[in-house]
Design an enzyme around this catalytic site. Structure first.
Site: not given
Ligand code: B16
Ligand code: MG
Length: 219
Positions: A8, A10
């Protein structure tokens, strides 16, 4: 033996949750309500569109689609300004050590993230070339806890799901990995990620021997 390791983004590779939080908080404040760091926990691993719906529910705010579309753009534009300031110093501890070890052992390494900004983030922190492939929010139709993102990752590596291992910081992501029939490794607190097969606070706790056991299928 070749396994597939799916990371993953974030909360696992970089701590971008703080930037998502700032951008959502500023939007909430501009609409006249508060948004706390605790509430931000609900947003981890959740898509941008769903995150806005949760935010509006938290603020008891109703809005039409056109307005929501505008806020989604506004939030993302602000988030991107934070991303532009990122560099390799924001990579979480020992992530490069684990990536380099797996690559040296010729294991499959892919990204499996809900973020549509995954590619620019990986480029900014100089980790883009460490991944054999990237599956992100642009490639999926169903969000975590649906296993789609990780199943596509396994497919890209041409490795069966049962031979894949997922590193995840969110409850939704751990559920997605389990639903995919993969080994789930939670990065974070045991109390939160208790559904994961293994949980570590961060990558500094993941030893070389543990990785070797995963590769050998002993875990
Ligand atoms: P974006 P991951 C996720 O990433 C985040 O944890 C989440 O908080 C966020 O809303 C989502 O990506 C979408 O991100 O706005 O940049 O498309 O943890 O799956 O890497
Ligand atoms: Mg994450």
């Amino acid at each position: 033996m070749k396994k597939g390791f799916i990371f993953d983004l974030d909360g696992v590779i970089v701590d971008t949750a703080k930037y998502h939080y700032l951008a959502w908080k500023n939007l909430a404040n501009s609409l006249g309500f508060e948004f706390t760091e605790e509430q931000n926990e609900l947003f981890k691993g959740v898509s941008r569109v769903r995150s806005l719906d949760i935010l509006l529910e938290l603020g008891n705010y109703t809005a039409g689609q056109e307005q929501k579309d505008g806020w989604l753009i506004q939030k993302n534009e602000e988030y991107l300004t934070y991303i532009e300031g990122m560099d390799a110093s924001e990579i979480l501890s020992d992530v490069p050590r684990v990536l380099d070890f797996l690559l040296e052992k010729q294991q499959g390494v892919v990204l499996g993230s809900a973020s549509k900004n995954a590619r620019p983030i990986l480029k900014r922190v100089d980790l883009f070339d460490k991944f054999h492939d990237i599956v992100d929010g642009n490639d999926v139709t169903a969000a975590k806890p649906d296993p789609e993102v990780f199943l596509i990752g396994a497919e890209k590596l041409q490795i069966d799901p049962e031979n894949c291992i997922v590193f995840e910081d969110s409850i939704a992501g751990v559920k997605a990995a389990n639903a995919a029939g993969m080994i789930s490794i939670g990065i974070g607190k045991k109390e939160v990620l208790h559904e994961a097969n293994y949980v570590f606070l961060d990558f500094t706790e993941i030893s070389t021997s543990f990785l070797e056991q995963l590769i050998a299928g002993e875990k």
